[in-house]
Design a protein around this motif. Structure first.
Motif, PDB file in Angstrom:
ATOM      1  N   GLN A 260       2.832 -13.412  13.587  1.00 44.00           N
ATOM      2  CA  GLN A 260       2.201 -13.091  12.302  1.00 44.00           C
ATOM      3  C   GLN A 260       3.188 -13.271  11.160  1.00 44.00           C
ATOM      4  OE1 GLN A 260       0.662  -9.137  12.655  1.00 44.00           O
ATOM      5  NE2 GLN A 260      -0.822  -9.746  14.200  1.00 44.00           N
TER       6      GLN A 260
ATOM      7  N   ASN B 181     -14.251  10.651   2.529  1.00 41.80           N
ATOM      8  CA  ASN B 181     -14.740  10.210   1.235  1.00 41.80           C
ATOM      9  C   ASN B 181     -16.260  10.094   1.179  1.00 41.80           C
ATOM     10  OD1 ASN B 181     -14.840   8.060   2.888  1.00 41.80           O
ATOM     11  ND2 ASN B 181     -13.728   6.631   1.564  1.00 41.80           N
TER      12      ASN B 181
ATOM     13  N   TRP C 160      -5.003  12.571  -0.167  1.00 40.62           N
ATOM     14  CA  TRP C 160      -5.011  11.456   0.769  1.00 40.62           C
ATOM     15  C   TRP C 160      -6.059  11.677   1.843  1.00 40.62           C
ATOM     16  CZ3 TRP C 160      -4.396  10.670   5.948  1.00 40.62           C
ATOM     17  CH2 TRP C 160      -4.206   9.345   6.343  1.00 40.62           C
TER      18      TRP C 160
ATOM     19  N   ASN D 217      -3.098  -7.373  24.524  1.00 41.77           N
ATOM     20  CA  ASN D 217      -1.725  -7.718  24.871  1.00 41.77           C
ATOM     21  C   ASN D 217      -1.386  -7.460  26.339  1.00 41.77           C
ATOM     22  OD1 ASN D 217      -0.648  -8.823  22.491  1.00 41.77           O
ATOM     23  ND2 ASN D 217      -0.665  -6.802  21.569  1.00 41.77           N
TER      24      ASN D 217
ATOM     25  N   GLU E 225      -4.944  -3.877  19.789  1.00 41.30           N
ATOM     26  CA  GLU E 225      -3.581  -4.255  20.159  1.00 41.30           C
ATOM     27  C   GLU E 225      -3.262  -3.891  21.606  1.00 41.30           C
ATOM     28  OE1 GLU E 225      -1.835  -6.210  18.646  1.00 41.30           O
ATOM     29  OE2 GLU E 225      -2.606  -6.193  16.616  1.00 41.30           O
TER      30      GLU E 225
ATOM     31  N   ASN F  82     -18.395   9.214   6.682  1.00 43.14           N
ATOM     32  CA  ASN F  82     -16.996   9.125   7.087  1.00 43.14           C
ATOM     33  C   ASN F  82     -16.480  10.449   7.617  1.00 43.14           C
ATOM     34  OD1 ASN F  82     -16.045   6.552   6.988  1.00 43.14           O
ATOM     35  ND2 ASN F  82     -15.611   6.594   4.793  1.00 43.14           N
ATOM     36  N   GLY F  83     -16.968  11.551   7.056  1.00 42.97           N
ATOM     37  CA  GLY F  83     -16.569  12.868   7.562  1.00 42.97           C
ATOM     38  C   GLY F  83     -16.983  13.031   9.015  1.00 42.97           C
TER      39      GLY F  83
ATOM     40  N   THR G 228     -13.238   2.128   5.636  1.00 44.48           N
ATOM     41  CA  THR G 228     -12.433   2.834   4.638  1.00 44.48           C
ATOM     42  C   THR G 228     -11.850   4.113   5.232  1.00 44.48           C
ATOM     43  OG1 THR G 228     -14.424   3.928   3.873  1.00 44.48           O
ATOM     44  CG2 THR G 228     -13.723   1.956   2.665  1.00 44.48           C
ATOM     45  N   ASN G 229     -12.333   4.470   6.422  1.00 42.03           N
ATOM     46  CA  ASN G 229     -11.859   5.690   7.077  1.00 42.03           C
ATOM     47  C   ASN G 229     -10.568   5.377   7.834  1.00 42.03           C
ATOM     48  OD1 ASN G 229     -11.469   7.784   8.993  1.00 42.03           O
ATOM     49  ND2 ASN G 229     -13.606   8.361   8.763  1.00 42.03           N
ATOM     50  N   TRP G 230      -9.483   6.046   7.469  1.00 39.05           N
ATOM     51  CA  TRP G 230      -8.164   5.750   8.044  1.00 39.05           C
ATOM     52  C   TRP G 230      -8.175   5.896   9.558  1.00 39.05           C
ATOM     53  CZ3 TRP G 230      -4.576   8.614  10.843  1.00 39.05           C
ATOM     54  CH2 TRP G 230      -3.282   8.060  10.928  1.00 39.05           C
ATOM     55  N   LEU G 231      -8.772   6.994  10.062  1.00 36.19           N
ATOM     56  CA  LEU G 231      -8.724   7.270  11.494  1.00 36.19           C
ATOM     57  C   LEU G 231      -9.484   6.195  12.272  1.00 36.19           C
ATOM     58  CD1 LEU G 231      -7.713   9.384  13.545  1.00 36.19           C
ATOM     59  CD2 LEU G 231      -9.973  10.403  13.431  1.00 36.19           C
ATOM     60  N   VAL G 232     -10.679   5.845  11.769  1.00 34.54           N
ATOM     61  CA  VAL G 232     -11.500   4.821  12.435  1.00 34.54           C
ATOM     62  C   VAL G 232     -10.744   3.489  12.462  1.00 34.54           C
ATOM     63  CG1 VAL G 232     -13.624   3.493  12.274  1.00 34.54           C
ATOM     64  CG2 VAL G 232     -13.653   5.937  11.815  1.00 34.54           C
TER      65      VAL G 232
ATOM     66  N   ASN H 195      -9.130   9.178   2.380  1.00 32.05           N
ATOM     67  CA  ASN H 195      -9.097   8.290   3.544  1.00 32.05           C
ATOM     68  C   ASN H 195      -9.876   8.800   4.742  1.00 32.05           C
ATOM     69  OD1 ASN H 195      -7.207   5.971   2.865  1.00 32.05           O
ATOM     70  ND2 ASN H 195      -6.084   7.764   2.188  1.00 32.05           N
ATOM     71  N   LEU H 196     -10.195  10.078   4.768  1.00 32.93           N
ATOM     72  CA  LEU H 196     -10.895  10.603   5.943  1.00 32.93           C
ATOM     73  C   LEU H 196     -12.259  11.188   5.599  1.00 32.93           C
ATOM     74  CD1 LEU H 196      -7.959  12.346   7.836  1.00 32.93           C
ATOM     75  CD2 LEU H 196      -8.974  10.137   8.290  1.00 32.93           C
TER      76      LEU H 196
ATOM     77  N   TYR I  59       3.122  -7.832  22.512  1.00 36.06           N
ATOM     78  CA  TYR I  59       2.965  -7.233  21.191  1.00 36.06           C
ATOM     79  C   TYR I  59       4.096  -7.684  20.271  1.00 36.06           C
ATOM     80  CZ  TYR I  59       2.253  -3.727  17.585  1.00 36.06           C
ATOM     81  OH  TYR I  59       2.046  -3.101  16.395  1.00 36.06           O
TER      82      TYR I  59
ATOM     83  N   PHE J 185     -14.319  10.678  15.997  1.00 36.83           N
ATOM     84  CA  PHE J 185     -13.162   9.907  16.451  1.00 36.83           C
ATOM     85  C   PHE J 185     -11.982  10.824  16.741  1.00 36.83           C
ATOM     86  CE2 PHE J 185     -13.496   5.290  16.487  1.00 36.83           C
ATOM     87  CZ  PHE J 185     -14.815   5.164  16.113  1.00 36.83           C
ATOM     88  N   GLY J 186     -11.831  11.864  15.914  1.00 41.32           N
ATOM     89  CA  GLY J 186     -10.733  12.806  16.139  1.00 41.32           C
ATOM     90  C   GLY J 186     -10.810  13.401  17.534  1.00 41.32           C
TER      91      GLY J 186
ATOM     92  N   VAL K 244     -10.023  10.667  20.150  1.00 42.03           N
ATOM     93  CA  VAL K 244      -8.614  10.288  20.156  1.00 42.03           C
ATOM     94  C   VAL K 244      -7.765  11.393  20.777  1.00 42.03           C
ATOM     95  CG1 VAL K 244      -6.624   9.902  18.662  1.00 42.03           C
ATOM     96  CG2 VAL K 244      -8.734   8.676  18.244  1.00 42.03           C
TER      97      VAL K 244
ATOM     98  N   GLU L 290       0.802  -1.216   0.000  1.00 45.56           N
ATOM     99  CA  GLU L 290       0.000   0.000   0.000  1.00 45.56           C
ATOM    100  C   GLU L 290       0.842   1.277   0.000  1.00 45.56           C
ATOM    101  OE1 GLU L 290      -3.516   1.117   2.805  1.00 45.56           O
ATOM    102  OE2 GLU L 290      -3.315  -1.047   2.676  1.00 45.56           O
TER     103      GLU L 290
ATOM    104  N   LEU M  91     -17.679  10.616  11.134  1.00 50.08           N
ATOM    105  CA  LEU M  91     -16.903   9.667  11.944  1.00 50.08           C
ATOM    106  C   LEU M  91     -15.513  10.221  12.237  1.00 50.08           C
ATOM    107  CD1 LEU M  91     -17.726   6.159  10.462  1.00 50.08           C
ATOM    108  CD2 LEU M  91     -18.257   7.037  12.726  1.00 50.08           C
ATOM    109  N   THR M  92     -14.887  10.812  11.214  1.00 46.11           N
ATOM    110  CA  THR M  92     -13.545  11.353  11.411  1.00 46.11           C
ATOM    111  C   THR M  92     -13.542  12.402  12.503  1.00 46.11           C
ATOM    112  OG1 THR M  92     -13.036  10.962   9.102  1.00 46.11           O
ATOM    113  CG2 THR M  92     -11.632  12.516  10.264  1.00 46.11           C
TER     114      THR M  92
END
Lengths: 415, 391
Positions: free
Chosen positions: A404, A39, A32, B132, B128, A43-44, B115-119, A36-37, A397, A50-51, A54, A20, A46-47
């Motif tokens: 893996q 689209n 990008w 662990n 993880e 998703n907007g 598909t959402n990178w952050l999620v 990815n954030l 970890y 979550f932002g 986080v 990738e 959610l970003t």
């Protein structure tokens, strides 16, 4: 064919998809972020949600680690956390044992490195060991004298030299590496205990955690293989016994078995026989417990060996014993190596239960040091438990990443 | 000809006794059983000599002499009852835990494929980090470093005015039944049956005419209409009580004790991280050709998931999921470390109070084995229902 409508009749190997990150490098950042954030509308949202979560969680965690936490309790007790009440005068033995293990690990890694010559895979190898290195640095950051750092550097240097040596080993030797690992474990144990060294009942902390996990998996291996074979035996009596044993052990929680073991093992010994140390009793229960789980793993491996192998062995006139131990078992065990690593990880975590029956392994000592005069009743559980959790996390970890990779390299599940 | 020669051929090459497979089979098993019997007899002999008079189950009728928080258990009740309370408490934390862990696990597992990178990355970090670190450490950390560090009841935190947090535990809103509660439950059951019938009728109609069935829409609508009418006709049979701080206590809602909360949260988040990996793995294990085939016959992305990917993923996921449910149930025994009164803790207590250890532990093992067996049996039934037929 010319129209490109029909598929080629001969199956050609499909080229593996490009990694990738090669794609990502070419994409400009704005694009990008959009891909990815943001689209889609969902998703907007959610970003953003979550932002916020986080960022808040990161803020709280960082504030705890760098501002509010009182790490002096860990700093003052670092040796306790690592080796428990292990006599301080015998500490050089621990470093010697680490050196022996470093030689074995270096040889193994060096032998494996011959297969990858490209710089990209070298970079990968460095990335893989990053968590372990960070863990080492964090532990060393709590030391008060430069000695542990110097000794750690020495052990790492030994590992590096063995790595160089391992990469020059002949192929015939590198196939015997599992034997080298087992020999190194025994040599390390001897270095710790031989000639008046403190026995395992005086070990503690992270040292005890690792030793019980390694000892548990190594010593329960024969039991697990026997039970796994017995479960597929054609003798109904043997099969019934093995199934009964495995299912009973797997149906009962480990802590219950530890209580039973630590209380009642003494009752089953002949009168006049001294009750073994608590560590021994715990280890015996762990071996009996892990054996049942290993048996299921081994059984899975046995089932994955094609019937044709057994038939071929019969056809060339091998006895049932030889068929099992020369043909079926080696292939079965090779197929379950990644599962075995997984088993080892859960055993490593399960050793924390020994704290409940009163052993001072990593978790036990993390709680015990809070009863010292200086730190009593100050509510420092967060700090010591977080440190213990960090050590568990780094170990587990790193091992799960290694599992893996092994799985990919051995191609398990692709055959 | 071959038939005629066969006896003489067999006679000539009959193996000696010690190499005859049939003799070896029987002899081997007898030898195995004999050794086993000798070992068991030896251990049992040692046990009777070391602990004479400790092998009867009469202790179950002795008074328990133990106080169990949050129950009306009296210390004079027999040990039998105390162990039963522990059994019920184990089931209480396990069933709630399994339901919540499954829910969170599915959400996190699907989030790992977003598909959402952050999620995707947040879910990966969650998995993880959680899986662990030993579960016991989570339980202790939540209990000692989080819940016991919450403010005292007089300064309790009231989150969003609906949850009261203090070092005595969590108080969350709860529903309480009024006068017509049973009646309303009956109405709900009727509504469910009618809704299912409507769904069946819509499906039949779809099969017959091919018109869109919208059976979920119809079913849910029917259910809601009947439930709403019933609710108002029975004059609010259920009410929501919201916990409110009241000086030295909390009024309303339901209280989850500090130990129960710590245990439940730790079990749920830890097991959810394992379940998330199972969910992700199962979805990814569905062959790519299935997705491509679904796209080729122009299914929408919802239809593709609902009718092609998820049914197959579910089939793969059932056995490992059952294993996780089993693990959660067994891990609930770690509550011993923080003093929640479940099965193991109460048995240990009984032994500490002088009950003989060997029979008490036999009871304990039997109790856990019955739980494990129940979960296995349910999983097997589900598994058989899902198995591919005719292949």
């Amino acid at each position: 064919m010319d129209l490109g409508l029909s598929r080629p009749t001969v199956e050609e190997p499909v080229p593996p998809p490009e990694p990738e990150r090669h794609d990502q490098r070419r994409v400009p950042p704005g694009e990008w972020v959009r891909d990815n954030l943001f689209n889609s509308v969902l998703n907007g949202i959610l970003t953003v949600v979550f932002g916020v979560i986080v960022v808040y969680a990161l803020f709280r965690a960082l504030r705890f680690v760098f501002v509010s936490a009182r790490w002096e309790v860990v700093e003052a007790n670092l040796t306790n956390l690592m080796v428990g009440l292990y006599p301080r005068s015998a500490l050089p033995r621990v470093w010697l044992a680490l050196g022996i293990l470093a030689v074995a690990a270096g040889l193994g890694a060096g032998a494996a490195s011959r297969r990858r010559r490209t710089s990209a895979s070298r970079l990968d190898a460095l990335k893989r060991s990053a968590p372990a290195l960070v863990g080492l640095l964090v532990i060393l950051s709590f030391t008060r004298t430069p000695l542990p750092a110097l000794l750690t550097a020495a052990v790492l240097a030994v590992a590096g030299l063995s790595w160089l040596g391992g990469s020059r080993l002949p192929e015939r030797f590198s196939r015997r590496l599992p034997l080298v690992y087992v020999a190194a474990v025994f040599a390390a144990y001897l270095a710790m205990t031989a000639a008046g060294g403190p026995g395992i009942d005086r070990w503690g902390g992270f040292l005890l955690t690792t030793s019980v996990a390694v000892g548990g998996i190594v010593l329960s291996f024969p039991l697990g293989v026997l039970l796994g074979l017995g479960r597929r035996s054609s003798f109904p009596a043997v099969r019934t016994f093995c199934v009964g044993y495995i299912e009973i052990i797997r149906g009962v929680p480990l802590i219950t078995l530890l209580f039973i073991g630590s209380v009642t093992i003494g009752l089953f010994l002949p009168p006049g026989f001294n009750r073994p140390e608590l560590v021994t009793r715990g280890l015996v229960v762990i071996i009996l417990f892990t054996g049942a789980y290993l048996a299921e793993t081994v059984r899975g491996g046995l089932q994955s060996v094609p019937v044709g192998q057994t038939e071929a062995a019969k056809a060339i006139g091998l006895s049932p014993l030889k068929t099992t131990f020369l043909i079926v078992l080696p292939q079965a065990l090779r197929n379950v190596i990644p599962t075995l690593v997984g088993q080892f990880i859960s055993l490593f975590k399960d050793t924390s239960l020994l704290a409940i029956i009163g052993l001072i392994e990593l978790l036990g000592i993390a709680q015990a040091i809070l009863f010292q005069g200086d730190f009593r009743g100050q509510g420092l559980q967060g700090e010591t438990l977080a440190f213990a959790a960090f050590l568990y996390w780094v170990s587990c970890y790193s091992m799960s990443r290694a599992a893996q990779r092994l799985e990919r390299r051995l191609g398990v599940g692709e055959r | 000809m071959a038939v005629a020669e066969a006896p003489s051929y067999r006679d000539q090459t009959r193996p000696p006794l010690w190499r005859d497979v049939r003799v070896l089979r029987v002899g081997g098993q007898i030898a195995f059983l004999a050794v086993l019997a000798l070992v068991v007899l030896y251990l049992y002999g040692n046990l009777t000599r070391n602990a004479p008079g400790q092998l009867s189950f009469a202790f179950l009728d002795q008074p328990a002499r133990v106080d169990i928080a949050d129950t009306d258990f009296s210390p004079s009740q027999p040990i039998r009852d105390a162990i039963l309370v522990g059994f019920i408490n184990t089931i209480r934390v396990s069933t709630v835990g399994i339901a919540l862990a499954l829910l969170i696990g599915i959400v996190v597992g699907v989030a790992r494929l977003s598909t959402n990178w952050l999620v995707r990355k947040t879910a990966a970090v969650y998995v993880e980090t959680l899986r662990n670190i030993p579960i016991l450490l989570w339980i202790l950390f939540l209990y000692l470093a989080v819940i016991l560090k919450l403010p005292r009841i007089t300064e309790a935190i009231e989150a969003f005015d609906v949850i009261v947090l203090s070092n005595r535990g969590l108080n969350v809103p709860w529903v309480v039944g009024g006068a017509n509660a049973t009646g309303f439950l009956l109405v709900l059951a009727t509504a469910l049956i009618v809704a299912l019938l409507v769904g069946v009728v819509r499906t039949r109609r779809f099969d017959a005419t091919g018109q869109p069935h919208h059976r979920w829409l119809w079913g849910a609508g029917t259910f809601l209409v009947i439930a709403t009418v019933g609710y108002f006709a029975l004059r609010s049979p259920f009410a929501l009580t919201i916990p409110e701080r009241d000086g030295r206590g909390v009024q309303g809602g339901i209280r989850l004790g500090a130990e129960y909360s710590a245990l439940l949260i730790a079990l749920v988040v830890y097991t959810a991280s394992h379940i998330a990996e199972i969910v992700r793995g199962s979805i990814q294990a569905v062959p790519k050709g299935q997705t491509e085939a679904a796209n080729a016959i122009a299914l929408s992305s919802f239809q593709r998931l609902r009718f092609v990917v998820l049914p197959q993923a579910f089939r793969i996921a059932v056995p490992p999921l059952a294993n996780q449910f089993l693990n959660l149930t067994k891990n609930s025994s770690l509550a011993t470390a923080i003093g929640y009164f479940e099965l193991t803790r109460l048995t240990q207590q009984a032994i500490a109070n002088g009950s003989p250890a060997p029979p008490a532990y036999l009871v304990l093992m039997a109790a856990y084995l019955s739980l494990s067996l129940t979960i296995s049996v349910i999983a097997n039934i589900v598994n058989r229902g899902l198995a591919l037929e005719g292949r």
